[in-house]
Design an enzyme around this catalytic site. Sequence first.
Site, PDB file in Angstrom:
ATOM      1  N   SER A 102       0.810  -1.206   0.000  1.00 39.18           N
ATOM      2  CA  SER A 102       0.000   0.000   0.000  1.00 39.18           C
ATOM      3  C   SER A 102       0.854   1.272   0.000  1.00 39.18           C
ATOM      4  O   SER A 102       1.609   1.515  -0.929  1.00 39.18           O
ATOM      5  CB  SER A 102      -0.967  -0.041   1.187  1.00 39.18           C
ATOM      6  OG  SER A 102      -1.928   0.966   1.110  1.00 39.18           O
ATOM      7  N   ASP A 243      -2.506   6.259  -3.632  1.00 32.37           N
ATOM      8  CA  ASP A 243      -1.368   5.645  -2.951  1.00 32.37           C
ATOM      9  C   ASP A 243      -0.820   4.516  -3.825  1.00 32.37           C
ATOM     10  O   ASP A 243      -1.265   4.323  -4.959  1.00 32.37           O
ATOM     11  CB  ASP A 243      -1.755   5.155  -1.554  1.00 32.37           C
ATOM     12  CG  ASP A 243      -2.717   3.981  -1.573  1.00 32.37           C
ATOM     13  OD1 ASP A 243      -3.410   3.799  -2.599  1.00 32.37           O
ATOM     14  OD2 ASP A 243      -2.785   3.248  -0.579  1.00 32.37           O
ATOM     15  N   ASP A 245      -1.108   1.371  -4.082  1.00 35.30           N
ATOM     16  CA  ASP A 245      -1.956   0.330  -4.665  1.00 35.30           C
ATOM     17  C   ASP A 245      -3.313   0.852  -5.108  1.00 35.30           C
ATOM     18  O   ASP A 245      -4.182   0.073  -5.501  1.00 35.30           O
ATOM     19  CB  ASP A 245      -2.117  -0.851  -3.707  1.00 35.30           C
ATOM     20  CG  ASP A 245      -2.937  -0.520  -2.466  1.00 35.30           C
ATOM     21  OD1 ASP A 245      -2.876   0.641  -2.018  1.00 35.30           O
ATOM     22  OD2 ASP A 245      -3.617  -1.417  -1.941  1.00 35.30           O
ATOM     23  N   ASP A 247      -5.947   2.221  -3.638  1.00 34.55           N
ATOM     24  CA  ASP A 247      -7.214   2.068  -2.921  1.00 34.55           C
ATOM     25  C   ASP A 247      -7.539   3.256  -2.030  1.00 34.55           C
ATOM     26  O   ASP A 247      -8.576   3.268  -1.369  1.00 34.55           O
ATOM     27  CB  ASP A 247      -7.265   0.761  -2.126  1.00 34.55           C
ATOM     28  CG  ASP A 247      -6.273   0.712  -0.968  1.00 34.55           C
ATOM     29  OD1 ASP A 247      -5.417   1.613  -0.874  1.00 34.55           O
ATOM     30  OD2 ASP A 247      -6.349  -0.243  -0.168  1.00 34.55           O
TER      31      ASP A 247
END
Length: 449
Positions: A102, A243, A245, A247
Site C-alpha cells: 500500500s 497511494d 496500490d 485504494d
Amino acid sequence: MGKKYFGTDGVRGQTNSFPMTAENALRLGMAAGRYFVRHTGRHSVVIGKDTRLSGYMIESALVAGFTSVGMDVFQFGPLPTPAVALMTRSLRADLGVMITASHNPYHDNGMKLFGPDGRKLDDKAELEIEALMDGSLVDGLAAPSDLGRAKRVDDAQARYVEIVKSSFPRAQRLSNLRLVVDCANGAGYKVAPAALWELGADVIPIGVEPNGFNVNEECGSTAPARLSKEVIKYRADLGIALDGDGDRVVLCDEKGRVIDGDQILGLLAGHWQDIGELRHPAIVSTVMSNLGLEQYLAGRGIALERTRVGDRYVSERMRETGINLGGEASGHIVMPDYSPTGDGLIAALQVLRVLGDSGKRASELLKVFKPAPQLLENVRVPRGRKPLESEAVKAAIAEAEVRMGVAGRLVVRASGTEPVVRVMAEGEQKLIRSVVDDVRGAIETVAQG
C-alpha cells in the site's frame, strides 16, 4: 486468539523478513488454496501487484503454491487493489490476491486476500488459513494430472478502466477540466490517467515512472506536496493523489490546498443525501476520523458510526447495517454500490461528479467542515515489542484521558501494517500537544528499555 501472519490489512512486512519471505508466500498460496478448494471441479485465483521489485519474487512463490494444490492462476501484472477485488468477482474466481504494501516504502511488501465476492477476508478465514500454513501441507498437494495452470491476462487494465468509467454518469464528461493525477509510481500509473483522459479531461500525470524502488517516494497520497505545487503550476482544476496500490485518495483544490478523506466523506454524504442516494442517514468511519466531521454530519441529521482502524472493518460494519458510504481520513472511501472495497479513482470521480453538478470551483466545495484541532504522531518501536501492554504506558494514557476530559479525544493504537504506535489527540491546541508528548514519551521509554 491473536494472528501470527495477518495484520489489519493482510500480511505485510519488510521483504525477506518475517512474515514477507518467499517461503511464507509459497505456504500462503498452498494454505489459501486448500481453504478455498472445497468441492470438485476447477478452481481459480487471480493475482495482481503494485510496482515493487519484490513483487516478482512474491508472485512466483504464490503461483507455485496455488498451482501445487490444483488452482488455476490468472496473473494481471501491475493493477490497483480495487481492480483485483472487482476482477475476482468478474472472473468468478474463488480467491483474489493483491501483492502490495500500500502506502509503505518499496522495501516492504504484503499480500491482501479477497473472497469470491471481492471483499477482504474476515478474521475467522484468516485464522483458518494461518492454521493451515503452520500445519503439514503435503496432504493437500494435487496429483500430477490435476496441477493448476498459470496464465497472464493481458487486458486486465483495459477491463478495469471500463469499470471505472461506468461508475461516472453517462451524460457527464470531464471536458474543460484540467486534472493533475499523482499515481505514486504505483499500481495505478497506467489506468488512472487513461480513465480520466477517456472521460474527456486534460490530464497531467505525475508519479507514473515506476522503477521498482520509487513507489510512494515523495509522491502519492501520503506526500501530496508535489501534487499541490503541480496543481498551482498548471492552473489545474483539481489534483488527485493515489497511494501505491490505488485504494486510497487525497485531493488538492485549485489553490493547492490538500483535502483528506474526512472532507471527501463529508462532501459525498451531503450530496448523496440531497439527491436521495444515501441509503440510510448514517455513514461509517473509524476512531481516527475528525470530530469536526461528526459534528457536520450531525447538523444534517446523519450519524457517524465509528469502527476500529482499517477499511476492512469499515466495510464489515457497512454490510451489517446496509450503510452505503464509509471510509477513513487516510483516503479509503468505500462505496459498495460501485466497488466491494475502497477505490481511490472511483472516489475521485464521485467528487468530480459533484463538481460538475454544482458548477463551483473545488475550493468552494471541498472545505466541507472546520476540522477540530488534531495531532497525530507515529512512535516507531522495535518489531516484536508491545509497549501498550506496559503498566507505565497504560497509566500515562489513563492520566492523559483524564486531562482531555469530555472536550477532546485520545486514540492510542498499534499499527497493524507498520512497526509504529499511533498517538492521536483532538481538542484544545496546547493541551493536545502536551498530552501527545507525554504519551509518546512513555511509549518511547518502554520501547527502548
